[in-house]
Each structure stands twice: as structure tokens, then as C-alpha cells.
Design an enzyme around this catalytic site. Structure first.
Site, PDB file in Angstrom:
ATOM      1  N   LYS A 142     -28.444  10.192  33.012  1.00 58.82           N
ATOM      2  CA  LYS A 142     -27.125   9.748  32.546  1.00 58.82           C
ATOM      3  C   LYS A 142     -26.399   9.009  33.670  1.00 58.82           C
ATOM      4  CE  LYS A 142     -26.932  13.401  29.111  1.00 58.82           C
ATOM      5  NZ  LYS A 142     -26.445  14.711  28.679  1.00 58.82           N
ATOM      6  N   GLN A 200     -22.878  19.317  30.860  1.00 61.49           N
ATOM      7  CA  GLN A 200     -24.282  19.427  30.456  1.00 61.49           C
ATOM      8  C   GLN A 200     -24.561  20.840  29.967  1.00 61.49           C
ATOM      9  OE1 GLN A 200     -26.383  16.859  30.232  1.00 61.49           O
ATOM     10  NE2 GLN A 200     -28.003  18.170  29.449  1.00 61.49           N
ATOM     11  N   ASP A 232     -19.296  13.435  24.189  1.00 64.03           N
ATOM     12  CA  ASP A 232     -20.463  14.062  23.551  1.00 64.03           C
ATOM     13  C   ASP A 232     -20.211  14.310  22.059  1.00 64.03           C
ATOM     14  OD1 ASP A 232     -22.824  14.509  24.999  1.00 64.03           O
ATOM     15  OD2 ASP A 232     -21.943  16.160  26.141  1.00 64.03           O
TER      16      ASP A 232
HETATM   17  N1  GUN Z   1     -27.965  19.415  26.341  1.00 61.45           N
HETATM   18  C1  GUN Z   1     -28.909  18.950  25.478  1.00 61.45           C
HETATM   19  N2  GUN Z   1     -28.463  17.840  24.864  1.00 61.45           N
HETATM   20  C2  GUN Z   1     -27.234  17.601  25.330  1.00 61.45           C
HETATM   21  C3  GUN Z   1     -26.276  16.580  25.096  1.00 61.45           C
HETATM   22  O1  GUN Z   1     -26.453  15.657  24.294  1.00 61.45           O
HETATM   23  N3  GUN Z   1     -25.124  16.675  25.795  1.00 61.45           N
HETATM   24  C4  GUN Z   1     -24.869  17.688  26.667  1.00 61.45           C
HETATM   25  N4  GUN Z   1     -23.707  17.713  27.285  1.00 61.45           N
HETATM   26  N5  GUN Z   1     -25.742  18.636  26.927  1.00 61.45           N
HETATM   27  C5  GUN Z   1     -26.917  18.586  26.264  1.00 61.45           C
END
Ligand code: GUN
Length: 281
Positions: free
Chosen positions: A52, A96, A119
Site C-alpha cells: 500500500k 491494517q 477502507d
Molecule cells: N486486512 C485484510 N484486508 C484488509 C483491507 O482491505 N483493509 C485493511 N485495513 N485490512 C485488511
């Protein structure tokens, strides 16, 4: 043989569009900023967070990293989110997941300002999706809609079956397909005769978290199959929830793992960050 839906190429298109949008804002003196919070050092989370941040850098989005110790208190994490909510220069706040067991994911997600919830996990944004109000869409299901549309696959009037009912993928996916006028079935671990249900699908979306669970017998000949799963096998290779080799003999089109849904999730996250800055101008 099924046509391969190239998620990497379609994600690259979207990232290019976002990059152009970010450059336009930069020319007007505006910076797009994403705050990324990681708690502990879960190896999979480390890979996702690194990807990311790398993608942010490629698109001209500023990322601010907060790497917190595994034993940080829930209050400590909530306090940081409170500070980031107040900072006008922060457009997106991404925590995350998963979080360590002593921290409530629900409370943490609810603490994020919905206008910075890139998100799309905050209850406000989930509710907005249900009622068709404007809000941030979660990256994976929004990315799958883009994959279908940009591959020229019509959704209107189609039989769509979503296998899996998580808050992050299955439920929002079903709602987005409904908004595109599909007939939607959500199947899950208690569904009886799963293969009978999935074989109805013109478009089958699988997010179950079980390696290679969906074989050719679950798929109607010619169907479009979207695989959300990602698993590392004993031989270190990656595979999805769909048995790719078997299903590609039956399906009309299929996403590979890696290079299918995964790149789309990040591309849509970046698009949300840009949109967030635009909304606060
Ligand atoms: N953990 C697994 N997928 C995601 C996601 O799309 N966003 C976040 N913040 N954590 C995750």
C-alpha cells in the site's frame, strides 16, 4: 479454455487515472495523504502494508506510517485515531486488520472519521452502501465491479452467486451487484447443496478462505468466475479459493491468483484517498 481476466492490467489503468488526478491536485497546491496504522508484525500484514505504501509513492500520494507495538492498548490506538481525525492534512486513515486479540476491531473502526474511512469499513459507510447514499466503498468488492465492467462483462439481469458473507467482501459485494440490477444469491458455510446453487451463476464470486475449494463441478459452463482468496501452498506458490486449472476448463472467464482481484483492492483504496481529498477542498 477460459479467458483470463487480467486484474493487474486493469488495476494499472485505474492507478494511472488516480495518478493523473493526484497530479492535477498537486498543480493546484493540494497533497493527498494516507495514514497507515499497523499494530504488531503479522507477516501477511507487513506485505500488504508495504504494498500500500509503495503504491502511494508511485501515484504521488503521501503516506504516513504508524507502526505500533503488538502490546499497545486499545486506548492508545484510539487516541492516535482521534489525533489523525483532527488533522486537516490527513485524507485517509487505514488500520491494517487483523488487530491483536486484546483490541476490539469494531471499536477501532467506529472511531475513524467516516469521511476518512478509505477502507469503507465504518458502520456509516456500510449503511450508506445499503441505502445508496454517497460513501466510501470497500476496495475488494468495488474493485470486482470495475474488473467486470472494464472487461465488458454485463451485470444487469445476470444470476450472480457470492460465496462468503463477510463484512469486508461478501455482504458489500452482494449489495453492489444488486445495485447493478443482478439477481443475487449469497451462499455460505450452512448452504445446502452448494454446487447446485453455484451452478446457477452466470457470475460466481468466491470469498470463502479455503484453498482450491471450488472445482469445475461447482461452475456452469461459460460462467465468469472471480476468485477473492489468496493462500500460500506448501510449495510456496500462491493459489485462490478456486481450483484454477480445473475451473478454467469449464468457465468462460476467470481471474488468476495472483494478478486478479488483489491488485484491484489497492487500486480502489488509492482512488478513495484521491476522492477524500477532493471532497475536503
Ligand atoms: N486486512 C485484510 N484486508 C484488509 C483491507 O482491505 N483493509 C485493511 N485495513 N485490512 C485488511
Amino acid at each position: 479454455m477460459a479467458k483470463i481476466i487480467d486484474g493487474k492490467a486493469i488495476a494499472a489503468q485505474i492507478k494511472e487515472e488516480v495518478k493523473n488526478g493526484v497530479e492535477k491536485l498537486a498543480a493546484q497546491g493540494h497533497t493527498v495523504t494516507l495514514a497507515v496504522i499497523q499494530v504488531g508484525e503479522d507477516p501477511a500484514s507487513c506485505v500488504y502494508v508495504r504494498n500500500k505504501k509503495k503504491t502511494c509513492a508511485q501515484l504521488g500520494i503521501q503516506s504516513i506510517s504508524h507502526e505500533l507495538a503488538e502490546d499497545i492498548s486499545e486506548e492508545g490506538l484510539l487516541a492516535l485515531i482521534g489525533e489523525l481525525n483532527q488533522k486537516p492534512e490527513v485524507d485517509g486513515i487505514l488500520v491494517q486488520l487483523p488487530l491483536p486479540a486484546h483490541i476490539s476491531e469494531k471499536r477501532v473502526i467506529a472511531a475513524i472519521d467516516p469521511k476518512k474511512d478509505v477502507d469503507g469499513f465504518h458502520p456509516y459507510n456500510c449503511g450508506a452502501l445499503m441505502t445508496g447514499e454517497k460513501g466510501f466503498l470497500p476496495g475488494t468488492p468495488a474493485g470486482i465491479i470495475q474488473l467486470l465492467k472494464r472487461s465488458g462483462i454485463g451485470i444487469d439481469g445476470k444470476e450472480c452467486v457470492v460465496v462468503g458473507r463477510s463484512n469486508i467482501v461478501g455482504k458489500p459485494m452482494a449489495q453492489l451487484l444488486l445495485m447493478e440490477n443482478a439477481t443475487v444469491t449469497v451462499a455460505h458455510s450452512h448452504t445446502r447443496n452448494l454446487a447446485q446453487v453455484t451452478r446457477r451463476a452466470d457470475i460466481l464470486i468466491v470469498a470463502v478462505g479455503k484453498p482450491k475449494m471450488i472445482t469445475g463441478e461447482y461452475v456452469k459452463p461459460g460462467a465468469v468466475v472471480i476468485d477473492v482468496g489468496i493462500h500460500r501452498m506448501e510449495n510456496q506458490k500462491l493459489c485462490g479459493d478456486v481450483d484454477f486449472d480445473d475451473v478454467s476448463e469449464t468457465a468462460g472467464a476467470i481471474t488468476p491468483v495472483p494478478g486478479g482481484v488483489g491488485p484491484m483492492t489497492i487500486a480502489m483504496l488509492m482512488a478513495n484517498c484521491l476522492e477524500s481529498r477532493r471532497m475536503r477542498l
